[in-house]
Design a protein around this motif. Structure first.
Motif, mmCIF file in Angstrom:
data_model
loop_
_atom_site.group_PDB
_atom_site.id
_atom_site.type_symbol
_atom_site.label_atom_id
_atom_site.label_comp_id
_atom_site.label_asym_id
_atom_site.label_seq_id
_atom_site.Cartn_x
_atom_site.Cartn_y
_atom_site.Cartn_z
ATOM 1 N N GLU A 282 13.129 39.434 50.993
ATOM 2 C CA GLU A 282 11.321 39.052 50.623
ATOM 3 C C GLU A 282 10.683 39.780 49.960
ATOM 4 O OE1 GLU A 282 15.377 35.561 51.095
ATOM 5 O OE2 GLU A 282 13.688 37.335 52.459
ATOM 6 N N VAL A 283 10.152 39.834 51.589
ATOM 7 C CA VAL A 283 8.702 41.154 51.570
ATOM 8 C C VAL A 283 8.679 42.062 50.306
ATOM 9 C CG1 VAL A 283 7.510 41.681 53.106
ATOM 10 C CG2 VAL A 283 7.526 39.221 52.937
ATOM 11 N N LYS A 284 10.090 43.084 50.767
ATOM 12 C CA LYS A 284 10.476 44.007 50.844
ATOM 13 C C LYS A 284 10.440 43.854 49.380
ATOM 14 C CE LYS A 284 14.030 47.692 51.069
ATOM 15 N NZ LYS A 284 15.376 47.917 51.808
ATOM 16 N N GLN A 285 11.328 42.769 48.290
ATOM 17 C CA GLN A 285 11.626 42.420 47.048
ATOM 18 C C GLN A 285 10.114 43.102 46.560
ATOM 19 O OE1 GLN A 285 12.967 39.014 45.264
ATOM 20 N NE2 GLN A 285 14.702 39.917 43.606
ATOM 21 N N ALA A 286 9.572 42.019 46.998
ATOM 22 C CA ALA A 286 7.974 42.099 46.358
ATOM 23 C C ALA A 286 6.840 43.087 46.287
ATOM 24 C CB ALA A 286 6.651 40.896 47.345
ATOM 25 N N ILE A 287 7.102 43.797 47.461
ATOM 26 C CA ILE A 287 6.648 45.199 47.590
ATOM 27 C C ILE A 287 7.145 46.114 47.136
ATOM 28 C CG2 ILE A 287 6.314 47.220 48.889
ATOM 29 C CD1 ILE A 287 6.654 45.294 51.513
ATOM 30 N N GLU A 288 8.367 45.732 47.156
ATOM 31 C CA GLU A 288 8.714 46.709 45.283
ATOM 32 C C GLU A 288 8.362 47.035 43.803
ATOM 33 O OE1 GLU A 288 13.031 46.464 45.690
ATOM 34 O OE2 GLU A 288 13.294 47.786 47.297
ATOM 35 N N TYR A 289 7.817 45.923 43.691
ATOM 36 C CA TYR A 289 7.647 44.835 42.523
ATOM 37 C C TYR A 289 5.476 44.947 42.611
ATOM 38 C CZ TYR A 289 11.440 42.032 41.019
ATOM 39 O OH TYR A 289 12.442 41.649 40.813
ATOM 40 N N GLY A 290 5.182 45.651 43.600
ATOM 41 C CA GLY A 290 3.791 45.785 43.923
ATOM 42 C C GLY A 290 2.707 44.285 43.680
ATOM 43 N N ALA A 291 3.433 43.545 43.978
ATOM 44 C CA ALA A 291 2.812 41.946 44.088
ATOM 45 C C ALA A 291 2.417 42.048 45.216
ATOM 46 C CB ALA A 291 4.259 41.156 43.416
ATOM 47 N N VAL A 292 2.227 42.947 46.332
ATOM 48 C CA VAL A 292 1.971 42.139 47.555
ATOM 49 C C VAL A 292 0.343 42.719 47.607
ATOM 50 C CG1 VAL A 292 2.124 42.553 50.011
ATOM 51 C CG2 VAL A 292 4.422 42.459 48.897
ATOM 52 N N GLU A 293 -0.741 41.714 47.843
ATOM 53 C CA GLU A 293 -1.384 42.115 48.733
ATOM 54 C C GLU A 293 -1.744 42.519 49.980
ATOM 55 O OE1 GLU A 293 -5.741 39.147 50.524
ATOM 56 O OE2 GLU A 293 -4.595 38.715 48.301
ATOM 57 N N LEU A 294 -1.108 41.245 51.356
ATOM 58 C CA LEU A 294 -1.199 41.527 52.300
ATOM 59 C C LEU A 294 0.562 40.999 52.709
ATOM 60 C CD1 LEU A 294 -2.858 41.509 55.293
ATOM 61 C CD2 LEU A 294 -2.709 38.954 55.152
ATOM 62 N N VAL A 295 0.882 42.200 54.089
ATOM 63 C CA VAL A 295 2.073 42.568 54.897
ATOM 64 C C VAL A 295 2.284 41.399 56.236
ATOM 65 C CG1 VAL A 295 4.222 42.987 55.597
ATOM 66 C CG2 VAL A 295 3.174 43.571 53.181
ATOM 67 N N ILE A 296 2.172 40.356 56.735
ATOM 68 C CA ILE A 296 2.201 39.754 57.843
ATOM 69 C C ILE A 296 3.351 39.749 58.311
ATOM 70 C CG2 ILE A 296 1.033 38.173 59.276
ATOM 71 C CD1 ILE A 296 -0.227 36.551 56.800
ATOM 72 N N ILE A 297 3.259 40.090 59.776
ATOM 73 C CA ILE A 297 4.200 40.703 60.458
ATOM 74 C C ILE A 297 3.975 40.066 62.208
ATOM 75 C CG2 ILE A 297 6.118 42.367 61.655
ATOM 76 C CD1 ILE A 297 4.944 44.183 59.123
ATOM 77 N N SER A 298 4.843 39.630 62.724
ATOM 78 C CA SER A 298 4.108 38.759 64.391
ATOM 79 C C SER A 298 5.460 40.314 65.083
ATOM 80 C CB SER A 298 5.487 37.950 64.243
ATOM 81 O OG SER A 298 5.468 37.783 65.888
ATOM 82 N N GLU A 299 4.041 40.237 66.485
ATOM 83 C CA GLU A 299 5.322 41.214 66.906
ATOM 84 C C GLU A 299 6.146 40.789 67.951
ATOM 85 O OE1 GLU A 299 1.681 40.825 70.189
ATOM 86 O OE2 GLU A 299 0.897 42.965 69.115
ATOM 87 N N GLU A 300 6.676 39.647 68.230
ATOM 88 C CA GLU A 300 8.085 39.191 68.373
ATOM 89 C C GLU A 300 8.767 40.022 67.404
ATOM 90 O OE1 GLU A 300 10.170 37.942 71.118
ATOM 91 O OE2 GLU A 300 8.240 37.375 71.258
ATOM 92 N N PHE A 301 8.363 39.946 66.063
ATOM 93 C CA PHE A 301 9.804 40.521 65.089
ATOM 94 C C PHE A 301 9.734 41.482 65.604
ATOM 95 C CE2 PHE A 301 10.603 41.397 60.880
ATOM 96 C CZ PHE A 301 11.859 40.984 60.267
ATOM 97 N N ILE A 302 8.259 42.767 65.351
ATOM 98 C CA ILE A 302 8.890 43.810 65.967
ATOM 99 C C ILE A 302 9.606 44.075 66.828
ATOM 100 C CG2 ILE A 302 6.582 45.995 66.322
ATOM 101 C CD1 ILE A 302 4.874 45.099 64.743
ATOM 102 N N LYS A 303 9.180 43.784 68.601
ATOM 103 C CA LYS A 303 10.156 43.541 69.040
ATOM 104 C C LYS A 303 11.328 43.410 69.121
ATOM 105 C CE LYS A 303 6.564 42.060 72.219
ATOM 106 N NZ LYS A 303 6.085 40.660 73.002
#
Length: 354
Positions: A282-303
């Protein structure tokens, strides 16, 4: 943290570690495949010397693993030797460089934008005052230090107080006054022993009003304390001080305060089905549309993605977001808002609905 030298054209930073928070930051930035150079000690054997002697030297190692215990006061960088200042040390041998407060290192890697922002934040935070937080009600108090990696709980304090009975009103008032004196003593002693520059005391009910009278006996504490009324004592009250931005007024630009604000904003948008989305697709799609102001990512998700060798997918997503003018914020899971967000993993606050 201090950046002593920077050459991003050659992927190099020279850094000085000032405190435990800096070690926490580097534990999240140094990865297998990076190169670290620093002063260390190693046992060197010469000739028939079976035991060898421990000698100081500079080593450059290819990183294989990083170990950090946040209350152990050091960061261990394990890898194989690439270069050594001592000619008796062989390249390819395994070695561990232990980093502590005061250590200086050279870090060579292809820095990502969010990693450079983390280092800049650590550099900025070293100029901010250290803050002791306390949330108290009569008979109960919780003490914590605001750190880069989250809220470090120092201790809890409780004392049984007599009930408010007509026939024992003087005893009741005296016990409350004694509790306030003990509370002030603890705040004074902890702030001095931990080199704390600012103290934030949150009090339930009329505790703050009465505490101001007690402060006259503690001139050193009086110079650095800020008070506020809160609805809960203990650890819940400490988190309330963060959420309400009280700490931010004392130490401007605190990372935890900023992360908490954005996480709360995200959940507020979700609750009203507003400008927010979550999930990697969903975030990837929003980025493709140029609709994103802020992406928030958890450190746990990165790990999690790193453990599955899927981090490159996330990394390219972050780069694309930044290319289109969006901000990227990595959220620590070691404070209340971050822990709550870790169940989501990745989300975006939008400029417009899609």
């Amino acid at each position: 943290m201090k950046v002593l030298a920077k050459d991003l054209k050659h992927n190099m930073l020279k850094l000085k570690i000032d405190n435990l928070d800096d070690l926490w930051v580097l534990a999240r930035i140094i990865c297998p495949g990076d190169v670290v150079e620093g002063e260390t000690t190693r046992i060197v054997k010469k000739g028939g010397d079976d035991e060898g002697k421990r000698k100081k030297m500079y080593l450059k190692i290819d990183v294989e693993k990083v170990e950090f215990q946040k209350f152990g006061n050091d960061l261990r960088v394990l890898g194989t030797i690439r270069e050594a200042s001592n000619p008796d040390v062989s390249n390819g041998d395994h070695h561990t460089i232990t980093l502590e407060e005061g250590s200086r290192i050279t870090l060579i890697k292809e820095f990502k934008r969010w990693e450079l922002e983390r280092i800049k934040n650590a550099e900025d935070s070293s100029k901010q005052p250290r803050v002791l937080l306390c949330a108290a009600d009569y008979g109960d108090a919780s003490f914590a230090v605001l750190r880069e990696f989250g809220i470090e709980h120092i201790t809890d304090f409780s004392k049984s107080l007599p009930g408010k009975k007509k026939e024992a009103i003087k005893i009741y008032q005296k016990s409350r006054d004694e509790f306030l004196v003990e509370l002030a003593k603890m705040l004074d002693e902890i702030s001095k022993s931990q080199n704390i520059e600012k103290v934030v005391l949150g009090g339930v009910g009329f505790l703050i009003d009465k505490f101001s009278e007690t402060l006259s006996k503690f001139p050193d504490l009086k110079k650095k304390i800020f008070t506020a009324k809160i609805s809960s004592s203990g650890r819940t009250g400490v988190n309330e001080l963060i959420k309400r931005g009280i700490v931010d007024k004392v130490a401007r630009g605190g990372r935890i305060s900023n992360e908490t604000k954005e996480v709360e904003r995200f959940f507020a948008e979700v609750s009203k089905e507003g400008l927010a989305t979550y999930g990697i697709n969903e975030v990837k799609q929003a980025i493709e549309y140029g609709a994103v102001e802020l992406v928030i990512i958890s450190e746990e998700f990165i790990k999690k993605l790193k453990s599955k060798d899927r981090f490159e997918e996330l990394d390219s997503l972050m780069k694309e977001a930044e290319k289109l003018g969006a901000r990227v914020m990595i959220i620590s899971d070691e404070h209340e808002a971050g822990e709550k967000f870790s169940k989501i993993g990745i989300a975006a606050i939008l400029r417009f609905k899609i």
